[in-house]
Design a protein around this motif. Structure first.
Motif, mmCIF file in Angstrom:
data_model
loop_
_atom_site.group_PDB
_atom_site.id
_atom_site.type_symbol
_atom_site.label_atom_id
_atom_site.label_comp_id
_atom_site.label_asym_id
_atom_site.label_seq_id
_atom_site.Cartn_x
_atom_site.Cartn_y
_atom_site.Cartn_z
ATOM 1 N N ASP A 8 -11.901 1.011 -5.094
ATOM 2 C CA ASP A 8 -11.151 1.920 -5.967
ATOM 3 C C ASP A 8 -11.106 3.326 -5.409
ATOM 4 O OD1 ASP A 8 -10.662 -0.115 -7.770
ATOM 5 O OD2 ASP A 8 -12.466 0.301 -8.960
ATOM 6 N N LYS A 9 -12.170 3.752 -4.714
ATOM 7 C CA LYS A 9 -12.264 5.117 -4.198
ATOM 8 C C LYS A 9 -12.277 5.121 -2.677
ATOM 9 C CE LYS A 9 -12.797 6.904 -8.358
ATOM 10 N NZ LYS A 9 -11.777 7.785 -8.973
ATOM 11 N N LYS A 10 -11.689 6.132 -2.067
ATOM 12 C CA LYS A 10 -11.645 6.241 -0.609
ATOM 13 C C LYS A 10 -13.046 6.441 -0.027
ATOM 14 C CE LYS A 10 -9.272 8.573 3.200
ATOM 15 N NZ LYS A 10 -10.462 8.797 4.032
ATOM 16 N N GLN B 75 -4.227 2.641 2.290
ATOM 17 C CA GLN B 75 -3.676 2.167 1.026
ATOM 18 C C GLN B 75 -2.427 1.357 1.330
ATOM 19 O OE1 GLN B 75 -3.534 6.100 -0.980
ATOM 20 N NE2 GLN B 75 -4.458 5.025 -2.756
ATOM 21 N N TRP C 34 -7.974 1.288 -2.204
ATOM 22 C CA TRP C 34 -8.073 1.518 -0.762
ATOM 23 C C TRP C 34 -8.561 0.225 -0.105
ATOM 24 C CZ3 TRP C 34 -6.800 6.044 1.817
ATOM 25 C CH2 TRP C 34 -6.472 7.130 0.983
ATOM 26 N N LYS D 59 1.070 2.761 0.455
ATOM 27 C CA LYS D 59 1.688 3.787 1.292
ATOM 28 C C LYS D 59 2.498 3.178 2.424
ATOM 29 C CE LYS D 59 -0.060 7.513 -0.674
ATOM 30 N NZ LYS D 59 -0.717 6.857 -1.826
ATOM 31 N N VAL E 257 0.374 11.409 -3.800
ATOM 32 C CA VAL E 257 -0.796 11.660 -2.945
ATOM 33 C C VAL E 257 -2.016 10.987 -3.535
ATOM 34 C CG1 VAL E 257 -2.279 13.462 -2.005
ATOM 35 C CG2 VAL E 257 0.182 13.839 -2.181
ATOM 36 N N ARG E 258 -2.212 11.139 -4.844
ATOM 37 C CA ARG E 258 -3.320 10.476 -5.530
ATOM 38 C C ARG E 258 -2.736 9.513 -6.560
ATOM 39 N NH1 ARG E 258 -7.949 15.118 -6.633
ATOM 40 N NH2 ARG E 258 -8.241 15.713 -4.425
ATOM 41 N N CYS E 259 -2.243 8.402 -6.020
ATOM 42 C CA CYS E 259 -1.530 7.454 -6.869
ATOM 43 C C CYS E 259 -2.465 6.554 -7.661
ATOM 44 C CB CYS E 259 -0.595 6.608 -6.014
ATOM 45 S SG CYS E 259 -1.461 5.685 -4.709
ATOM 46 N N GLY E 260 -3.742 6.482 -7.274
ATOM 47 C CA GLY E 260 -4.693 5.661 -8.006
ATOM 48 C C GLY E 260 -4.744 4.209 -7.551
ATOM 49 N N HIS E 261 -3.918 3.840 -6.560
ATOM 50 C CA HIS E 261 -3.960 2.477 -6.047
ATOM 51 C C HIS E 261 -5.206 2.264 -5.179
ATOM 52 C CE1 HIS E 261 0.625 2.525 -6.711
ATOM 53 N NE2 HIS E 261 0.083 1.718 -7.613
#
Length: 426
Positions: free
Chosen positions: A47-49, A6, A27, A9, A21-25
């Protein structure tokens, strides 16, 4: 290896890293194309890891298997890839011109800006039907255009535009179209040949006899030079032709630009198409034709051509009317139609029929098909046999007579116990 991270980070342009930790930004997957450190670096966002991890694994797997395709390469228009295909390789001008014509008349009007990755087998089947039903082409013409397009898709696969060639799934349709191709061979009579020659202007009468007596194509006959003729051995060495695929000089005036609008239109003397530079064929010259050649040279002389653009040095038997240039196709066509009309011949007769007359006359009188294939310039005697089998109906009976005479001792047979022959390696 592909990196999944991300960007928030790591901080960007002096900004503080994101602490959530789960900021929603999103990947990011950062990776290199095949080629190691010289490969282009790319990035993709998700959008998702989980989706990012799956994409990273997919990229690395495709790189290992050699199936990696450049992103958006499949979105390149088919027409653009076709143009790259034409420009690639060492193609003679005539072939390049044919490909450009097919692109302009058959591919671009139908596919327009369609991406190459979006072309499916059903699209190719519809395209074949369109050429026959909408454009009125023969099935054989559609098949030829299809086979060229198949080469374009193979080129696209080799250059990583697409993964597989969609033409592989239209093979059945291609074979079916090929089976429908049936060629009719027409022959002129000896009287028609003599009449055509008699009604041509004197400097061009020999063209008819070279085609009918030596089996030359019109381009080969037009390019015969004194250096190719061995009167003592009775052989004409055929190694060049006049074609309309020469290099055009850079046009300067508006008229020149109009005349050279289509590329590859210049007349030229070139080596035989599809043959190596030192490859030609020796054709026996009948005594009657040799006499006509000598008579032609005595009456009209030769036309000297020096080495240059679109030219091969030599003393040529034919030239234009003013003896200022080589013999052009347009002049031959005009003289041929005028002579045919003056001779009172109403049915269609083309110069190529004279070549058919040469082959048919020789084969019908027992000339071996392998020899005739060599003199016609056919690479495979099977082509000669399939084309002219109609004039060899008594070949099986001739074989029976020969073998019967051998076994009944009517003829003396003298064969070597062994001999060397050239064969293809397994």
């Amino acid at each position: 290896m592909a990196k999944v991270f991300q960007k928030c980070k790591e901080g960007q342009r002096g900004k503080d890293p994101c602490s959530g930790v789960r900021c929603g930004h999103p990947w990011t997957v950062r990776y290199r194309e095949p080629g190691g450190r010289s490969g282009r670096q790319r990035e993709e966002s998700f959008d998702k890891k989980g989706a990012a991890d799956a994409f990273a694994a997919k990229v690395e797997r495709e790189k290992d298997l050699g199936t990696y395709i450049e992103p958006l390469g499949f979105m390149t228009p088919l027409v653009a890839v076709y143009q790259e295909f034409i420009a690639s390789g060492d193609r003679v001008n005539g072939t390049r011109y044919q490909y450009e014509t097919s692109l302009r008349l058959h591919v671009e009007p139908y596919f327009q800006r369609k991406p190459i990755g979006a072309v499916k087998p059903k699209d190719l089947t519809a395209w074949l039907r369109w050429m026959v039903e909408e454009r009125g082409y023969e099935s054989s013409t559609a098949v030829n255009r299809y086979e060229t397009l198949s080469g374009v898709f193979s080129f696209a696969v080799a250059n990583d535009y697409i993964i597989k060639n969609p033409c592989q799934h239209v093979q059945a349709g291609r074979r079916k179209a090929k089976r429908r191709i049936k060629k009719t061979i027409h022959l002129p009579t000896l009287e028609e040949i003599a009449a055509l020659a008699a009604h041509l202007p004197g400097p061009y009468q020999l063209l008819v006899w070279l085609m009918a007596g030596c089996g030359l194509r019109i381009g080969e006959a037009s390019a015969v030079s004194l250096q190719q003729i061995d009167f003592e051995a009775g052989v004409l060495y055929v190694d060049r032709q006049i074609t309309q695929d020469g290099e055009n000089e850079e046009p300067r005036t508006r008229r020149q630009k109009a005349a050279t609008k289509g590329r590859g239109r210049a007349h030229c003397i070139r080596h035989l198409k599809w043959r190596d530079q030192d490859e030609g064929r020796g054709v026996p010259i009948p005594t009657t034709i040799a006499a006509k050649i000598r008579d032609h040279i005595d009456k009209y002389g030769t036309y000297r051509v020096e080495t240059g653009l679109n030219r091969i040095e030599g003393d040529y038997l034919f030239s234009n009317v003013g003896r200022t240039n080589i013999l052009m196709y347009s002049l031959v066509d005009r003289l041929w139609r005028t002579a045919k009309r003056a001779a009172g011949i109403t049915r269609k007769i083309t110069p190529h029929w004279l070549r058919h007359f040469f082959a048919s006359a020789g084969l019908s009188k027992g000339v071996p098909v392998t020899d005739m294939a060599e003199w016609l310039g056919h690479r495979d005697p099977k082509i000669t046999y399939q084309t002219y089998a109609h004039v060899m109906p008594d070949a099986p009976q001739r074989l029976r007579v020969v073998m019967d005479s051998v076994f009944t001792l009517d003829v003396e047979l003298s064969l070597p116990l062994s001999f060397e022959a050239l064969t293809e390696a397994a």
